[in-house]
Design an enzyme around this catalytic site. Structure first.
Site, PDB file in Angstrom:
ATOM      1  N   ASP A   1       5.451   7.808  -0.532  1.00 18.06           N
ATOM      2  CA  ASP A   1       4.287   7.562  -1.406  1.00 18.06           C
ATOM      3  C   ASP A   1       4.206   8.823  -2.278  1.00 18.06           C
ATOM      4  OD1 ASP A   1       1.785   5.651  -1.729  1.00 18.06           O
ATOM      5  OD2 ASP A   1       0.943   7.650  -1.763  1.00 18.06           O
TER       6      ASP A   1
ATOM      7  N   LYS B   1      -0.744   3.754   7.205  1.00 18.73           N
ATOM      8  CA  LYS B   1      -0.516   4.765   6.155  1.00 18.73           C
ATOM      9  C   LYS B   1      -0.630   6.131   6.817  1.00 18.73           C
ATOM     10  CE  LYS B   1       0.203   5.120   1.681  1.00 18.73           C
ATOM     11  NZ  LYS B   1       0.835   4.204   0.714  1.00 18.73           N
TER      12      LYS B   1
END
Ligand code: NDP
Length: 448
Positions: free
Chosen positions: A169, A129
């Protein structure tokens, strides 16, 4: 205290001592560890291999400076990150988040969750991430472009189609992915497989924008049907009004539900006639405006300041699709008192540990994020496959694969819970199934 309990507790104490200021990360670790006792009891080799300590430490955390020039000619500096958490199953894969709250703790919690989510899809992808504390809200397109170019100038040193493949995201949608990809291509070469969530014109996949929201609804429909229910004629509350929320709204409505709420970080809308998908997308995506505009244009809608989880009206199903820790224990209790019997997570870690406890105590149907929102990354992995094959699959084909993957994830969570005599604890089922896959892959590759 059993050997396993002692192992879990001492590993957690160690992680807490080494990461004392990382609250979100520690919360995600605690949630996973709370469910692992049965699988560690069944597999003594996991203790011998000290698999927990190895899994909890990210393989690599990269942090870098992102300087850029704003519209007034002033130089601004943000911090960029990429957490390359675990590559036992495949290249690191996970989104980029641009939001002022982003810090190392948040990206470690997201990267950690991503490892297990990715393995549940059954596709060969590891967990990672990244992101930045940059806030795209209120910035001009040119400012967002300059920021993305600077961010990618550094990130490109650490990613690649067989190494690490970022996606979107919070705060990173098609516009940002386009700018990031353009800069990658300029510095390296045309290689569509380095980012997913790309626009269709240069290697994107059909159904990728819809995938997380649709996948959430497919997972939930499987969970409902396994328990004699379905979305049909149910009243649904959704939080958020971004990518995940929009497509969860569209699919739940197509399945016969009435979605009466969506929210943003300032407030929420209630519309008992059902939220109008086209108007919502027009306001959020085309105008990049706030939900107050929706209320101003729709006579049947009411706008309230504050959290949608403080809404005190009747509902059957809740789909949190905004951000971490948006539902606390008090709000969870109120939701259940107001009739909610099913909650599935589109956002990552939207329920705090107290809320999860309340869901369990009240035996509601609970679809945890790792399982329920895996549709986005699943279609991202399908985008990587299409890029490798230099082919584009049809909408129907990608949607069918997504439906199959979400059904498999639900079945895996359900049968694993049953195998370990955990009833309908789909959180434990998903955690244990994913943990076993990652642990076995790590052990097979030796101490690396
Ligand atoms: P978007 O940026 O498209 O939308 C985010 C939405 O959540 C906006 O409505 C935003 O409101 C709201 N929100 C953000 N932060 C807060 C906050 N602190 N409090 C209240 N509301 C907030 O993001 P996505 O829809 O892509 O992501 C939503 C969630 O889903 C995240 O948890 C993400 O990690 C998760 N997720 C996303 C996937 C994807 O494919 N995009 C895949 C799997 C999970 P505002 O506009 O006011 O900021």
């Amino acid at each position: 205290m059993s050997r396993v309990t002692d192992y879990i507790q001492s590993t957690f104490q160690d992680v807490r001592a080494r990461n004392p200021h990382e609250a979100e990360y520690l919360q995600a670790v605690e949630e996973l560890l709370a469910t692992l006792e049965p699988v560690l009891e069944a597999h003594p080799e996991y203790l011998e291999e000290n698999i927990l300590a190895r899994m909890l430490e990210p393989e690599r955390v990269i942090s870098f400076r992102v300087p850029w020039t704003d519209k007034d000619g002033k130089v601004q500096v943000n911090r960029g990150y990429r957490v390359q958490y675990n590559s036992a199953v495949g290249p690191y894969k996970g989104g980029l988040r641009f939001h002022p709250s982003v810090n190392q703790s948040i990206l470690k919690f997201l990267g950690f969750e991503q490892i297990f989510k990715n393995v549940l899809t059954g596709l060969p992808i590891g967990g990672g991430k990244g992101g930045s504390d940059f806030d795209p809200k209120g910035k001009t397109d040119a400012e967002v472009m300059r920021f993305c170019q600077s961010f990618m100038s550094e990130l490109q040193k650490h990613i690649g189609p067989s190494l690490d493949v970022p996606a979107g995201d919070i705060g990173v949608g098609a516009r940002e992915i386009g700018y990031l990809y353009g800069q990658y291509k300029r510095l390296r070469q045309f290689d569509a497989g380095v980012l997913t969530g790309k626009p269709l014109a240069f290697g994107g996949s059909l159904i990728r924008p819809e995938a997380t929201g649709y996948g959430l609804v497919y997972f939930t429909e499987n969970m409902l049907q396994a328990n004699g229910k379905s979305f049909k004629d149910q009243t649904v509350l959704i939080s958020g009004s971004g990518n995940v929320a929009q497509y969860a709204l569209q699919k739940a409505t197509q399945l016969g539900a009435t979605v009466i709420a969506v929210s943003d970080s300032n407030g929420y809308i209630i519309d008992e006639n059902g939220i109008d998908f086209d108007l919502l997308v027009e306001i959020k995506e085309k105008r990049r405006a706030r939900l107050t505009e929706y209320a101003a244009e729709k006579a049947s809608a009411r706008y309230y300041e504050g959290s949608v989880w403080d809404y005190q009206g009747p509902a059957d199903i809740a789909l949190p699709c905004a951000t971490q820790n948006e539902i606390n224990g008090t709000q969870a209790k109120a939701l259940i008192q107001n009739g909610v019997y099913c909650l599935a997570e589109g956002a990552n870690m939207p329920s705090d540990l107290d809320a999860i406890k309340i869901y369990k105590e009240n035996d509601i149907l609970y679809g945890p994020a790792k399982a329920a929102n895996a549709g986005g990354v699943a279609v991202s992995a399908l985008e990587m496959s299409q890029n490798s094959l230099r082919l584009s699959w049809t909408k129907e084909e990608v949607d069918q694969r997504l439906q199959d993957i979400m059904e498999n994830i639900f079945t895996t969570a359900k049968t694993t819970a049953e195998t370990y005599n955990l009833g309908k604890d789909y959180l434990a089922g998903a955690n244990i199934a994913a943990f076993e896959e990652v642990a076995n892959a790590m052990i097979a590759q030796g101490v690396v």
